[in-house]
Design a protein around this motif. Structure first.
Motif, PDB file in Angstrom:
ATOM      1  N   LYS A 175     -25.281  27.394 -87.242  1.00 16.45           N
ATOM      2  CA  LYS A 175     -24.224  26.368 -87.193  1.00 16.45           C
ATOM      3  C   LYS A 175     -23.450  26.246 -88.501  1.00 16.45           C
ATOM      4  O   LYS A 175     -22.879  25.217 -88.799  1.00 16.45           O
ATOM      5  CB  LYS A 175     -24.783  24.999 -86.783  1.00 16.45           C
ATOM      6  CG  LYS A 175     -25.557  25.022 -85.476  1.00 16.45           C
ATOM      7  CD  LYS A 175     -24.661  25.399 -84.338  1.00 16.45           C
ATOM      8  CE  LYS A 175     -25.435  25.329 -83.033  1.00 16.45           C
ATOM      9  NZ  LYS A 175     -25.000  26.260 -82.044  1.00 16.45           N
ATOM     10  N   ALA A 176     -23.447  27.300 -89.311  1.00 12.07           N
ATOM     11  CA  ALA A 176     -22.658  27.301 -90.544  1.00 12.07           C
ATOM     12  C   ALA A 176     -21.216  27.642 -90.211  1.00 12.07           C
ATOM     13  O   ALA A 176     -20.951  28.440 -89.319  1.00 12.07           O
ATOM     14  CB  ALA A 176     -23.222  28.317 -91.526  1.00 12.07           C
ATOM     15  N   ALA A 177     -20.299  27.041 -90.913  1.00 13.05           N
ATOM     16  CA  ALA A 177     -18.887  27.387 -90.771  1.00 13.05           C
ATOM     17  C   ALA A 177     -18.613  28.596 -91.649  1.00 13.05           C
ATOM     18  O   ALA A 177     -18.920  28.594 -92.836  1.00 13.05           O
ATOM     19  CB  ALA A 177     -18.007  26.218 -91.188  1.00 13.05           C
ATOM     20  N   VAL A 178     -18.055  29.629 -91.062  1.00 14.54           N
ATOM     21  CA  VAL A 178     -17.754  30.853 -91.793  1.00 14.54           C
ATOM     22  C   VAL A 178     -16.234  30.966 -91.927  1.00 14.54           C
ATOM     23  O   VAL A 178     -15.516  31.005 -90.930  1.00 14.54           O
ATOM     24  CB  VAL A 178     -18.322  32.098 -91.074  1.00 14.54           C
ATOM     25  CG1 VAL A 178     -17.980  33.361 -91.848  1.00 14.54           C
ATOM     26  CG2 VAL A 178     -19.828  31.969 -90.895  1.00 14.54           C
ATOM     27  N   PHE A 179     -15.767  30.999 -93.163  1.00 13.48           N
ATOM     28  CA  PHE A 179     -14.347  31.125 -93.458  1.00 13.48           C
ATOM     29  C   PHE A 179     -14.048  32.569 -93.860  1.00 13.48           C
ATOM     30  O   PHE A 179     -14.882  33.222 -94.482  1.00 13.48           O
ATOM     31  CB  PHE A 179     -13.937  30.190 -94.600  1.00 13.48           C
ATOM     32  CG  PHE A 179     -13.947  28.748 -94.201  1.00 13.48           C
ATOM     33  CD1 PHE A 179     -12.777  28.112 -93.829  1.00 13.48           C
ATOM     34  CD2 PHE A 179     -15.127  28.030 -94.177  1.00 13.48           C
ATOM     35  CE1 PHE A 179     -12.775  26.791 -93.453  1.00 13.48           C
ATOM     36  CE2 PHE A 179     -15.145  26.703 -93.810  1.00 13.48           C
ATOM     37  CZ  PHE A 179     -13.968  26.084 -93.441  1.00 13.48           C
ATOM     38  N   VAL A 180     -12.864  33.030 -93.504  1.00 20.51           N
ATOM     39  CA  VAL A 180     -12.454  34.391 -93.827  1.00 20.51           C
ATOM     40  C   VAL A 180     -11.127  34.334 -94.576  1.00 20.51           C
ATOM     41  O   VAL A 180     -10.209  33.626 -94.161  1.00 20.51           O
ATOM     42  CB  VAL A 180     -12.289  35.232 -92.542  1.00 20.51           C
ATOM     43  CG1 VAL A 180     -11.772  36.614 -92.868  1.00 20.51           C
ATOM     44  CG2 VAL A 180     -13.590  35.315 -91.780  1.00 20.51           C
ATOM     45  N   LEU A 181     -11.051  35.072 -95.660  1.00 20.28           N
ATOM     46  CA  LEU A 181      -9.809  35.194 -96.408  1.00 20.28           C
ATOM     47  C   LEU A 181      -9.442  36.669 -96.433  1.00 20.28           C
ATOM     48  O   LEU A 181     -10.122  37.481 -97.050  1.00 20.28           O
ATOM     49  CB  LEU A 181      -9.982  34.662 -97.830  1.00 20.28           C
ATOM     50  CG  LEU A 181      -8.800  34.841 -98.765  1.00 20.28           C
ATOM     51  CD1 LEU A 181      -7.569  34.116 -98.225  1.00 20.28           C
ATOM     52  CD2 LEU A 181      -9.151  34.340-100.149  1.00 20.28           C
ATOM     53  N   LEU A 185      -4.149  44.039 -92.332  1.00 17.51           N
ATOM     54  CA  LEU A 185      -5.410  43.415 -91.952  1.00 17.51           C
ATOM     55  C   LEU A 185      -5.705  43.648 -90.476  1.00 17.51           C
ATOM     56  O   LEU A 185      -4.802  43.698 -89.651  1.00 17.51           O
ATOM     57  CB  LEU A 185      -5.346  41.915 -92.215  1.00 17.51           C
ATOM     58  CG  LEU A 185      -5.082  41.499 -93.660  1.00 17.51           C
ATOM     59  CD1 LEU A 185      -4.811  40.012 -93.740  1.00 17.51           C
ATOM     60  CD2 LEU A 185      -6.246  41.879 -94.539  1.00 17.51           C
ATOM     61  N   ASP A 186      -6.965  43.747 -90.155  1.00 20.25           N
ATOM     62  CA  ASP A 186      -7.402  43.829 -88.767  1.00 20.25           C
ATOM     63  C   ASP A 186      -7.743  42.406 -88.322  1.00 20.25           C
ATOM     64  O   ASP A 186      -8.845  41.911 -88.569  1.00 20.25           O
ATOM     65  CB  ASP A 186      -8.614  44.749 -88.657  1.00 20.25           C
ATOM     66  CG  ASP A 186      -9.086  44.939 -87.234  1.00 20.25           C
ATOM     67  OD1 ASP A 186      -8.692  44.159 -86.342  1.00 20.25           O
ATOM     68  OD2 ASP A 186      -9.873  45.882 -87.005  1.00 20.25           O
ATOM     69  N   ILE A 187      -6.786  41.747 -87.692  1.00 18.02           N
ATOM     70  CA  ILE A 187      -6.943  40.347 -87.303  1.00 18.02           C
ATOM     71  C   ILE A 187      -8.124  40.163 -86.368  1.00 18.02           C
ATOM     72  O   ILE A 187      -8.860  39.170 -86.459  1.00 18.02           O
ATOM     73  CB  ILE A 187      -5.643  39.801 -86.672  1.00 18.02           C
ATOM     74  CG1 ILE A 187      -4.492  39.852 -87.687  1.00 18.02           C
ATOM     75  CG2 ILE A 187      -5.837  38.383 -86.160  1.00 18.02           C
ATOM     76  CD1 ILE A 187      -4.729  39.036 -88.942  1.00 18.02           C
ATOM     77  N   GLY A 237     -14.310  30.299 -86.315  1.00 18.04           N
ATOM     78  CA  GLY A 237     -13.268  29.728 -85.473  1.00 18.04           C
ATOM     79  C   GLY A 237     -11.903  30.150 -85.961  1.00 18.04           C
ATOM     80  O   GLY A 237     -11.745  30.543 -87.122  1.00 18.04           O
ATOM     81  N   PRO A 238     -10.900  30.068 -85.100  1.00 17.07           N
ATOM     82  CA  PRO A 238      -9.561  30.535 -85.479  1.00 17.07           C
ATOM     83  C   PRO A 238      -8.928  29.756 -86.631  1.00 17.07           C
ATOM     84  O   PRO A 238      -8.104  30.300 -87.364  1.00 17.07           O
ATOM     85  CB  PRO A 238      -8.745  30.397 -84.194  1.00 17.07           C
ATOM     86  CG  PRO A 238      -9.509  29.456 -83.336  1.00 17.07           C
ATOM     87  CD  PRO A 238     -10.944  29.577 -83.733  1.00 17.07           C
ATOM     88  N   THR A 239      -9.327  28.519 -86.814  1.00 17.48           N
ATOM     89  CA  THR A 239      -8.768  27.737 -87.925  1.00 17.48           C
ATOM     90  C   THR A 239      -9.450  28.059 -89.253  1.00 17.48           C
ATOM     91  O   THR A 239      -9.052  27.534 -90.289  1.00 17.48           O
ATOM     92  CB  THR A 239      -8.866  26.224 -87.651  1.00 17.48           C
ATOM     93  OG1 THR A 239     -10.240  25.884 -87.460  1.00 17.48           O
ATOM     94  CG2 THR A 239      -8.046  25.832 -86.433  1.00 17.48           C
ATOM     95  N   ASN A 240     -10.449  28.911 -89.216  1.00 10.12           N
ATOM     96  CA  ASN A 240     -11.174  29.293 -90.431  1.00 10.12           C
ATOM     97  C   ASN A 240     -10.716  30.634 -90.976  1.00 10.12           C
ATOM     98  O   ASN A 240     -11.402  31.251 -91.778  1.00 10.12           O
ATOM     99  CB  ASN A 240     -12.684  29.330 -90.161  1.00 10.12           C
ATOM    100  CG  ASN A 240     -13.248  27.972 -89.848  1.00 10.12           C
ATOM    101  OD1 ASN A 240     -12.529  26.986 -89.835  1.00 10.12           O
ATOM    102  ND2 ASN A 240     -14.532  27.909 -89.577  1.00 10.12           N
ATOM    103  N   ILE A 241      -9.562  31.109 -90.517  1.00 12.81           N
ATOM    104  CA  ILE A 241      -9.007  32.379 -90.982  1.00 12.81           C
ATOM    105  C   ILE A 241      -7.779  32.094 -91.841  1.00 12.81           C
ATOM    106  O   ILE A 241      -6.858  31.400 -91.409  1.00 12.81           O
ATOM    107  CB  ILE A 241      -8.616  33.278 -89.798  1.00 12.81           C
ATOM    108  CG1 ILE A 241      -9.842  33.591 -88.941  1.00 12.81           C
ATOM    109  CG2 ILE A 241      -7.955  34.560 -90.294  1.00 12.81           C
ATOM    110  CD1 ILE A 241      -9.521  34.286 -87.642  1.00 12.81           C
ATOM    111  N   PHE A 242      -7.794  32.630 -93.038  1.00  7.42           N
ATOM    112  CA  PHE A 242      -6.677  32.474 -93.963  1.00  7.42           C
ATOM    113  C   PHE A 242      -6.252  33.869 -94.404  1.00  7.42           C
ATOM    114  O   PHE A 242      -7.104  34.716 -94.673  1.00  7.42           O
ATOM    115  CB  PHE A 242      -7.083  31.646 -95.184  1.00  7.42           C
ATOM    116  CG  PHE A 242      -7.454  30.232 -94.831  1.00  7.42           C
ATOM    117  CD1 PHE A 242      -6.512  29.222 -94.928  1.00  7.42           C
ATOM    118  CD2 PHE A 242      -8.727  29.929 -94.388  1.00  7.42           C
ATOM    119  CE1 PHE A 242      -6.841  27.916 -94.599  1.00  7.42           C
ATOM    120  CE2 PHE A 242      -9.062  28.628 -94.055  1.00  7.42           C
ATOM    121  CZ  PHE A 242      -8.113  27.621 -94.154  1.00  7.42           C
ATOM    122  N   THR A 243      -4.953  34.101 -94.451  1.00  4.25           N
ATOM    123  CA  THR A 243      -4.463  35.404 -94.887  1.00  4.25           C
ATOM    124  C   THR A 243      -3.337  35.240 -95.905  1.00  4.25           C
ATOM    125  O   THR A 243      -2.593  34.258 -95.865  1.00  4.25           O
ATOM    126  CB  THR A 243      -3.934  36.239 -93.700  1.00  4.25           C
ATOM    127  OG1 THR A 243      -2.842  35.565 -93.093  1.00  4.25           O
ATOM    128  CG2 THR A 243      -5.029  36.498 -92.674  1.00  4.25           C
TER     129      THR A 243
END
Length: 72
Positions: free
Chosen positions: A10-16, A22-24, A33-39
């Motif tokens: 249940k950890a929130a995983v963020f991606v930068l 980038l391979d979205i 989750g989709p809101t945890n993706i930053f580019t």
């Protein structure tokens, strides 16, 4: 994948993602989750995205009242 183990706990995983090729789909598979993706297109743009990334982490984790108030 390491992010799957974190998500199972249940950890929130963020991606930068940095760069313009980038391979979205890969980023989506890593993030919790989709809101945890930053580019950003380049490292020089990180400063512009730092506040939104910080705010997302703080709000999700209910970390700081300043970030919660800023998002409202």
């Amino acid at each position: 994948m390491a992010s799957s183990r974190l998500q199972n706990k249940k950890a929130a995983v963020f991606v930068l993602g940095i760069g313009n090729s980038l391979d979205i789909e890969e980023l989506k598979s890593i993030a919790s989750g989709p809101t945890n993706i930053f580019t950003v297109d380049a490292y020089s743009e990180l400063g512009n995205r730092a506040d939104s990334l910080k705010r997302s982490i703080c709000i999700l984790g209910n970390i700081c009242e300043e970030c919660i108030n800023a998002a409202q």
